[in-house]
Structure formats: structure tokens, C-alpha cells
Design a protein around this motif. Structure first.
Motif, PDB file in Angstrom:
ATOM      1  N   SER A 143       0.841  -1.202   0.000  1.00 47.87           N
ATOM      2  CA  SER A 143       0.000   0.000   0.000  1.00 47.87           C
ATOM      3  C   SER A 143       0.870   1.243   0.000  1.00 47.87           C
ATOM      4  O   SER A 143       2.047   1.190  -0.363  1.00 47.87           O
ATOM      5  CB  SER A 143      -0.895  -0.029   1.241  1.00 47.87           C
ATOM      6  N   GLY A 144       0.283   2.366   0.437  1.00 45.32           N
ATOM      7  CA  GLY A 144       1.061   3.600   0.510  1.00 45.32           C
ATOM      8  C   GLY A 144       1.996   3.588   1.716  1.00 45.32           C
ATOM      9  O   GLY A 144       2.957   4.350   1.789  1.00 45.32           O
ATOM     10  N   GLY A 145       1.715   2.729   2.682  1.00 48.60           N
ATOM     11  CA  GLY A 145       2.518   2.715   3.900  1.00 48.60           C
ATOM     12  C   GLY A 145       3.178   1.383   4.194  1.00 48.60           C
ATOM     13  O   GLY A 145       4.091   1.308   5.016  1.00 48.60           O
ATOM     14  N   GLY A 170       3.129   2.196  -3.050  1.00 53.70           N
ATOM     15  CA  GLY A 170       2.109   3.251  -3.214  1.00 53.70           C
ATOM     16  C   GLY A 170       2.743   4.636  -3.124  1.00 53.70           C
ATOM     17  O   GLY A 170       2.392   5.546  -3.889  1.00 53.70           O
ATOM     18  N   ASP A 174       2.741   7.477  -5.984  1.00 56.17           N
ATOM     19  CA  ASP A 174       2.301   8.860  -5.722  1.00 56.17           C
ATOM     20  C   ASP A 174       3.385   9.864  -6.118  1.00 56.17           C
ATOM     21  O   ASP A 174       3.098  10.895  -6.732  1.00 56.17           O
ATOM     22  CB  ASP A 174       1.932   9.027  -4.240  1.00 56.17           C
ATOM     23  N   GLY A 187      -1.441   6.236  -7.817  1.00 55.09           N
ATOM     24  CA  GLY A 187      -1.641   4.873  -8.338  1.00 55.09           C
ATOM     25  C   GLY A 187      -2.682   4.815  -9.446  1.00 55.09           C
ATOM     26  O   GLY A 187      -2.376   4.407 -10.574  1.00 55.09           O
ATOM     27  N   GLU A 191      -2.021   4.195 -13.441  1.00 53.04           N
ATOM     28  CA  GLU A 191      -2.635   3.031 -14.091  1.00 53.04           C
ATOM     29  C   GLU A 191      -3.439   3.465 -15.317  1.00 53.04           C
ATOM     30  O   GLU A 191      -3.378   2.842 -16.381  1.00 53.04           O
ATOM     31  CB  GLU A 191      -3.544   2.292 -13.094  1.00 53.04           C
ATOM     32  N   GLY A 285      -3.799  -0.759  -0.808  1.00 54.88           N
ATOM     33  CA  GLY A 285      -4.284   0.064  -1.919  1.00 54.88           C
ATOM     34  C   GLY A 285      -3.698  -0.311  -3.273  1.00 54.88           C
ATOM     35  O   GLY A 285      -4.397  -0.289  -4.294  1.00 54.88           O
ATOM     36  N   ASN A 289      -4.379  -2.315  -8.382  1.00 53.81           N
ATOM     37  CA  ASN A 289      -3.796  -2.175  -9.722  1.00 53.81           C
ATOM     38  C   ASN A 289      -3.992  -3.462 -10.535  1.00 53.81           C
ATOM     39  O   ASN A 289      -3.506  -4.523 -10.152  1.00 53.81           O
ATOM     40  CB  ASN A 289      -2.300  -1.848  -9.579  1.00 53.81           C
ATOM     41  N   THR A 316      -7.922  -1.190   1.328  1.00 54.25           N
ATOM     42  CA  THR A 316      -7.450   0.052   1.938  1.00 54.25           C
ATOM     43  C   THR A 316      -7.879   0.057   3.414  1.00 54.25           C
ATOM     44  O   THR A 316      -8.632  -0.816   3.856  1.00 54.25           O
ATOM     45  CB  THR A 316      -8.030   1.263   1.190  1.00 54.25           C
ATOM     46  N   LYS A 361       2.962   6.260   7.216  1.00 47.91           N
ATOM     47  CA  LYS A 361       2.327   5.866   8.479  1.00 47.91           C
ATOM     48  C   LYS A 361       3.251   6.021   9.674  1.00 47.91           C
ATOM     49  O   LYS A 361       3.049   5.375  10.688  1.00 47.91           O
ATOM     50  CB  LYS A 361       1.940   4.404   8.389  1.00 47.91           C
TER      51      LYS A 361
END
Ligand code: KG4
Ligand code: ZN
Length: 365
Positions: A143-145, A170, A174, A187, A191, A285, A289, A316, A361
């Protein structure tokens, strides 16, 4: 016969304030009775990242609202709950504390037991909520974290095979979107743009593929994308939409290759356990994709292993996964009391070496 359990879950470890109610009758698939999320993206938009103080304040303001909404949507009251589950870490400490304090207040007021849940266990146990996977299964949290491979052996035993040593994928999506002029979150924009691009147009690296093991790195890939952009800008004076598409496709292909090859290695290790019902799950997240999903699903198929990816709302951050992990823990008697504390760092696999650095995070788990 084990009892039917209904738990309230609370999540506030990053930039989503969430509450949910999940019910589980033994022998039946669990039911998500409500799953409310208040996303804080707009509050942090001007700052280029999550601001911990703003996040904590927003959680404190919204937690009770989300709890009321979750109970109302489920058509239940606090009195109908068997326990209250709450994320007790890892994450941004102000947010985690807001959630733990809220849950303690509710537990004290209602006399219901409190169950402290590791946020990463919430993600890692989600395939049991959505697809009733049996232990042991292999899970890629991406994910993003987060970015790590885990073998889930039981509700409390997770073996971390490896993870990113710098950015989470992620974050890289970004940042690359930002540097090629595509909107956030990166993301989905990458895509989308990649659909019109040629993934062979720019040669981007596949970091750490030449090194044994399961660790990954995405920060060098981001720098390579930056250099490619700078070269195009120097040559042409700017980026054309076709350049954005080609860079997006090339970047997405590089991330997909790294995740797929490392998953192949993790799978080999996992299969030595001779699992009865072998399965790979992906969550987070980035699992939204399609190129990454397709590639992992194909890999699983080649090995005759089941592949699952939860619906996006459960990939998420959400509180249904916390309520579910709470149910799993409650059944094992893993119940907390008012001494429950919020933890900024809380690795799922305490035996694995600590991960370096920090991400969206806070400290990496
Ligand atoms: O799980 P999540 O909502 O929050 C964290 O725990 O970080 O993941 C958000 C991340 C963002 O970095 C976003 O760009 C990425 O997931 N993401 C995607 C896609 N949709 C969201 N990355 C690649 N492709 C997507 N379709
Ligand atoms: Zn998360």
C-alpha cells in the motif's frame, strides 16, 4: 459450539477514521453489518503528505461520529456488541491514541471487553474475512505505507519473509505521478495513463532483483523516473501526454516485475510448508492495480495456488478488518483491559529484523 460474535471495530492509525460492525456465526462466512470510513485526504492535500497533528485532531473529532454511524447502519446499539476491537498500533501515535481512548471510553461505559488489534494483523487476516482462507497462507501487503511478505500461520503467528527497505510501492506511485504532472492519488492516475503507453519505451531498473531474498526497494526506481523526466524536459522543453503515458507504463511494468519476481521467491519458501489449501493473498491500496493483480494471479495459477485479493474497500484502511481480527482474537481469549497502550511501532513478526526508515504511516513496522 462456539458462540455467534458481534464486534465493533475502530481504526484511526493513519488518515482514515473508521468504524465497523462485523458478525460471525461459527460455520458461516462472517457478515460485515457496516463499514464506515471518513477519509482525511482533503485535510492533508495542501501539505504534500499526512500531517500527524492534523490527523490526530480530525480522528478525535470524527471517531464518535463514525462509531454512531456504524452502529446505526448495522441497526444495533453498543449493548448488542460482544466486545470492542481497536487498532492499538502501529501507526501515527496521535491517531492510534485517539482510537484507543475512544474504545476505552466505550468499553468502560458499556462494560464490554476491549480487544487491541495490530493494524497489520487486520490487513493480514482480511483474506479470512473475505474468502475464509485457511492457515497457512502467503500474503503480500502492498500500500502507501506497507510492503511486506508474510506467511500467516495463525491469528497470532506471522512470519515476515521480507519487505521494502525504503519506500512502499504506493508512495512511489504517488511521487512518480507528482513528478510527471499527474493528479493524486498517483496509483490510479498512473494506471490510467499507462493504458495508452508503451512499457518498453523507457528502461527503468528492477531494484534488488539481482540480490537473493525477498527484500525490495522502490526509491531508486523513483529516482530513475525523475532522471528520465528531466532528460525529456531538457530535450523537448516539457512532457507531452504520450511521454506521461510511456513513463507511467514503464514505471508500472517495473513495479509489477519486482513484486511478481519477489512473490515467486516467497511462494517457493511458502510451498515448502506443504500447506493443505495453498493460497496467495494480496491486500493494500496498490492491490487495486489490475496489471499487478493479473501478474500475481497468473503466477499463482502457474503454481496451482489459489489467488485472492479483497474488494478495494477492504484492501485500503478500514475498521471491518479490525472488527474481524478482534473476533479471531476474542475466540482465542486474547482480550485486553484498561492497561491497553497505543504503540507507534509494532512488528507482526517480532523475530524479524527491524525495518528501516519511516513512511506515510510513521515508523516502518
Ligand atoms: O492502503 P491505502 O489506502 O493506504 C495506505 O495504507 O497507505 O493505499 C493507498 C496507496 C496510495 O499510495 C495509492 O496511490 C495506491 O495505494 N493505489 C494504487 C492504486 N490505487 C491506489 N497504486 C497502484 N495502482 C492503483 N490502481
Ligand atoms: Zn493499512
Amino acid at each position: 459450539m462456539a458462540q455467534t460474535l458481534t464486534l465493533l471495530g475502530i481504526e484511526s492509525s493513519c488518515d482514515d477514521t473508521a468504524a465497523a460492525v462485523v458478525r460471525h456465526a461459527p460455520g458461516h462466512p462472517p457478515e460485515i453489518l457496516s463499514n464506515e470510513v471518513f477519509g482525511q485526504t482533503d485535510l492533508h492535500a495542501d501539505f504534500g503528505g499526512v500531517v500527524p497533528e492534523i490527523a490526530a485532531r480530525a480522528h478525535a473529532e470524527k471517531l464518535d461520529v463514525m462509531v454512531e454511524a456504524a452502529l446505526a447502519t448495522a441497526g444495533l446499539t453498543l449493548a448488542d456488541m460482544d466486545a470492542i476491537a481497536v487498532t492499538a498500533g502501529p501507526g501515527l501515535i496521535g491517531g492510534v491514541m485517539s482510537g484507543v481512548m475512544c474504545a476505552k471510553g466505550l468499553a468502560a461505559g458499556s462494560g464490554k471487553p476491549l480487544v487491541g488489534v495490530n493494524h497489520l494483523a487486520g490487513h493480514a487476516l482480511t483474506p479470512r474475512l473475505t474468502d475464509q482462507l485457511e492457515f497457512p497462507y502467503l500474503i503480500l501487503l502492498v500500500s502507501g505505507g506497507h510492503c511486506q511478505f508474510l506467511i500467516a500461520h495463525s491469528v497470532t503467528e506471522f512470519q515476515r519473509l521480507g519487505g521494502t527497505i525504503d519506500d512502499a510501492p504506493g508512495e512511489a506511485f504517488d511521487k512518480v505521478a507528482k513528478l510527471i504532472g499527474l493528479p493524486q492519488p498517483g496509483g490510479p492516475s498512473i494506471e490510467q495513463a499507462a493504458k495508452n503507453g508503451d512499457s518498453q519505451s523507457h528502461k527503468l531498473p528492477r531494484p534488488l532483483l539481482d540480490r537473493e531474498g525477498y527484500d525490495m526497494s522502490f526509491s531508486g526506481l523513483k529516482t530513475a523516473a525523475l532522471r528520465t523526466r528531466d532528460a525529456l524536459v531538457a530535450e523537448q522543453g516539457g512532457l507531452h501526454p504520450q511521454d506521461q503515458a510511456n513513463l507511467s507504463a514503464s514505471f508500472q511494468a517495473a513495479v509489477t516485475d519486482v513484486l511478481t519476481e519477489k512473490t515467486r521467491r516467497a511462494l517457493t519458501q511458502y510451498l515448502t510448508l506443504e500447506p493443505k489449501a495453498p493460497a496467495i493473498a494480496v491486500a493494500g491500496g496498490v492491490a487495486a492495480n489490475q496489471a499487478i493483480r493479473d501478474s500475481l494471479s497468473e503466477l499463482a495459477e502457474q503454481h496451482g495456488v489459489r489467488f485472492t485479493a479483497p474488494p478495494l474497500k477492504l484492501c485500503t484502511d478500514n475498521a471491518a478488518m479490525i472488527a474481524w481480527a478482534g473476533i479471531e482474537q476474542y475466540r482465542l481469549g486474547l482480550i485486553d483491559d484498561m492497561t491497553l497502550t497505543a504503540r507507534p511501532r509494532w512488528p507482526l513478526d517480532a523475530a524479524a529484523p527491524a525495518m528501516l526508515g519511516s513512511g506515510k504511516k510513521g515508523a516502518k513496522a
